[in-house]
Design a protein around this motif. Structure first.
Motif, PDB file in Angstrom:
ATOM      1  N   GLY A   3       0.780  -1.232   0.000  1.00  0.00           N
ATOM      2  CA  GLY A   3       0.000   0.000   0.000  1.00  0.00           C
ATOM      3  C   GLY A   3       0.812   1.282   0.000  1.00  0.00           C
ATOM      4  N   ILE A   4       0.393   2.211   0.857  1.00  0.00           N
ATOM      5  CA  ILE A   4       1.038   3.527   0.912  1.00  0.00           C
ATOM      6  C   ILE A   4       2.501   3.406   1.304  1.00  0.00           C
ATOM      7  CG2 ILE A   4       1.071   5.725   2.165  1.00  0.00           C
ATOM      8  CD1 ILE A   4      -1.972   5.606   2.265  1.00  0.00           C
ATOM      9  N   GLY A   5       2.819   2.529   2.242  1.00  0.00           N
ATOM     10  CA  GLY A   5       4.207   2.375   2.667  1.00  0.00           C
ATOM     11  C   GLY A   5       5.105   1.921   1.539  1.00  0.00           C
ATOM     12  N   ALA A   6       4.654   0.945   0.761  1.00  0.00           N
ATOM     13  CA  ALA A   6       5.446   0.477  -0.382  1.00  0.00           C
ATOM     14  C   ALA A   6       5.621   1.594  -1.408  1.00  0.00           C
ATOM     15  CB  ALA A   6       4.772  -0.738  -1.015  1.00  0.00           C
ATOM     16  N   ALA A   7       4.573   2.394  -1.615  1.00  0.00           N
ATOM     17  CA  ALA A   7       4.671   3.518  -2.551  1.00  0.00           C
ATOM     18  C   ALA A   7       5.662   4.558  -2.050  1.00  0.00           C
ATOM     19  CB  ALA A   7       3.294   4.154  -2.752  1.00  0.00           C
ATOM     20  N   CYS A   8       5.688   4.797  -0.745  1.00  0.00           N
ATOM     21  CA  CYS A   8       6.657   5.738  -0.174  1.00  0.00           C
ATOM     22  C   CYS A   8       8.076   5.235  -0.381  1.00  0.00           C
ATOM     23  CB  CYS A   8       6.389   5.947   1.312  1.00  0.00           C
ATOM     24  SG  CYS A   8       4.862   6.830   1.676  1.00  0.00           S
ATOM     25  N   ALA A   9       8.282   3.939  -0.180  1.00  0.00           N
ATOM     26  CA  ALA A   9       9.607   3.360  -0.409  1.00  0.00           C
ATOM     27  C   ALA A   9      10.024   3.538  -1.864  1.00  0.00           C
ATOM     28  CB  ALA A   9       9.599   1.880  -0.024  1.00  0.00           C
ATOM     29  N   ALA A  10       9.104   3.294  -2.775  1.00  0.00           N
ATOM     30  CA  ALA A  10       9.403   3.457  -4.198  1.00  0.00           C
ATOM     31  C   ALA A  10       9.705   4.907  -4.541  1.00  0.00           C
ATOM     32  CB  ALA A  10       8.230   2.947  -5.033  1.00  0.00           C
ATOM     33  N   ALA A  11       8.980   5.834  -3.921  1.00  0.00           N
ATOM     34  CA  ALA A  11       9.198   7.262  -4.183  1.00  0.00           C
ATOM     35  C   ALA A  11      10.600   7.679  -3.767  1.00  0.00           C
ATOM     36  CB  ALA A  11       8.151   8.091  -3.441  1.00  0.00           C
ATOM     37  N   LEU A  12      11.019   7.294  -2.577  1.00  0.00           N
ATOM     38  CA  LEU A  12      12.327   7.706  -2.072  1.00  0.00           C
ATOM     39  C   LEU A  12      13.464   7.017  -2.826  1.00  0.00           C
ATOM     40  CD1 LEU A  12      11.584   7.705   1.766  1.00  0.00           C
ATOM     41  CD2 LEU A  12      11.448   9.620   0.166  1.00  0.00           C
TER      42      LEU A  12
ATOM     43  N   ILE B 217       0.306  10.135  -3.104  1.00  0.00           N
ATOM     44  CA  ILE B 217       1.076  10.370  -1.883  1.00  0.00           C
ATOM     45  C   ILE B 217       2.557  10.564  -2.192  1.00  0.00           C
ATOM     46  CG2 ILE B 217       1.598   9.445   0.420  1.00  0.00           C
ATOM     47  CD1 ILE B 217      -1.372   9.970  -0.157  1.00  0.00           C
ATOM     48  N   MET B 218       3.025  10.019  -3.278  1.00  0.00           N
ATOM     49  CA  MET B 218       4.465   9.923  -3.529  1.00  0.00           C
ATOM     50  C   MET B 218       5.148  11.287  -3.652  1.00  0.00           C
ATOM     51  SD  MET B 218       4.298   6.608  -6.071  1.00  0.00           S
ATOM     52  CE  MET B 218       6.053   6.245  -6.199  1.00  0.00           C
ATOM     53  N   GLY B 219       4.538  12.206  -4.384  1.00  0.00           N
ATOM     54  CA  GLY B 219       5.144  13.525  -4.553  1.00  0.00           C
ATOM     55  C   GLY B 219       5.234  14.288  -3.248  1.00  0.00           C
ATOM     56  N   ALA B 220       4.199  14.162  -2.406  1.00  0.00           N
ATOM     57  CA  ALA B 220       4.198  14.847  -1.116  1.00  0.00           C
ATOM     58  C   ALA B 220       5.336  14.348  -0.239  1.00  0.00           C
ATOM     59  CB  ALA B 220       2.854  14.634  -0.420  1.00  0.00           C
ATOM     60  N   VAL B 221       5.561  13.040  -0.256  1.00  0.00           N
ATOM     61  CA  VAL B 221       6.634  12.458   0.558  1.00  0.00           C
ATOM     62  C   VAL B 221       7.998  12.889   0.044  1.00  0.00           C
ATOM     63  CG1 VAL B 221       7.744  10.265   1.154  1.00  0.00           C
ATOM     64  CG2 VAL B 221       5.277  10.530   1.413  1.00  0.00           C
ATOM     65  N   ILE B 222       8.179  12.886  -1.268  1.00  0.00           N
ATOM     66  CA  ILE B 222       9.456  13.344  -1.840  1.00  0.00           C
ATOM     67  C   ILE B 222       9.720  14.793  -1.441  1.00  0.00           C
ATOM     68  CG2 ILE B 222      10.640  13.908  -4.000  1.00  0.00           C
ATOM     69  CD1 ILE B 222       9.166  11.475  -5.242  1.00  0.00           C
TER      70      ILE B 222
END
Length: 254
Positions: A24-33, A225-230
């Protein structure tokens, strides 16, 4: 005249920790970073699912590793993180939801949700900030919160309590750690399509309610979510701390 140069969103040479990274969101955050050049330590309780995320990232030529970590166990979590090198970026995406009418909330559900969403977030923040401060390099801590940290929701008194608490917690931590250049912020999504929200999106009545509340007229995807985390992880947000970045399609604009 000399025009300024935009700060970079790149994260080359930085170590990042992402909790709840197995899906989910956590995996997407990992991919973003990882996509911005960070080495990402993907953390969760189940290493098997984590390894699948790590394998996909490394297959892309990116840098990642897996770490077994349970944010609901502060003592074990602290010991695990103490044995790890420090992190420049931490994204806490570990979360738990047990929805029910307030009059039907059981003490065991209360303890479980608070244990992950608030107590776990609190002691994770303290553990990683301690190392950031000692290293004198600063860092960025990002909590995946929720729009429900700013409004109420039917059958969500418990979940809202933890997310409202999280928002207050990080504001206070931002005051304490700002002089050490440790930034702490939250990303507050609306309803996002993930494996954990399948039951919600299988309910047509609930979907209609969600789409009526979201001013942009659609539910969220993990990519939102990915852009916000980056942004919050990078130098582009160097003057941002104690803030909540709403990714809610206008839900809280009312």
């Amino acid at each position: 005249m000399s025009l300024p140069v935009s700060p970079t969103f790149r994260l080359d040479g930085r170590r990042a920790l992402v909790t709840g990274a197995s899906s989910g969101i956590g995996a997407a955050c990992a991919a973003a970073l990882a996509g911005q050049g960070a080495h990402v330590v993907c953390a969760a309780r189940g290493v098997e699912k984590l390894q699948a995320v790590v394998d996909e990232l490394t297959a892309r030529g990116q840098s990642a590793s897996a770490l077994a970590l349970d944010v609901a166990d502060p003592a074990a979590m602290a010991a695990t993180l103490e044995a790890e090198p420090g992190f420049d970026v931490v994204v806490n995406s570990a979360g738990l939801a047990r929805h029910s009418p307030a009059l039907e909330t059981r003490p065991e559900d209360f303890d479980a949700v608070v244990g992950v969403n608030l107590r776990g977030a609190y002691f994770l923040s303290a553990a990683v900030a301690r190392k950031m401060i000692a290293a004198r390099k600063g860092g960025s801590i990002i909590h995946i919160s929720s729009q429900m940290g700013h409004v109420g929701g039917t059958d969500r008194a418990l979940y809202c309590a933890t997310k409202h608490g999280l928002e207050g917690m990080l504001k206070s931590m931002a005051l304490e750690w700002g002089r050490d250049r440790v930034r702490i912020n939250s990303v507050c999504p609306t309803f996002i399509r993930t494996p954990l929200t399948e039951a919600t999106f299988a309910n047509p009545e609930r979907v209609r309610w969600i789409e009526e509340k979201i001013k942009l007229g659609r539910v969220g995807e993990v990519e939102d979510i990915m852009g916000a985390v980056i942004y919050l992880a990078s130098d582009a947000s160097a003057l941002v701390t104690g803030s909540a970045l709403m990714v809610d399609g206008g839900w809280t604009a009312d």
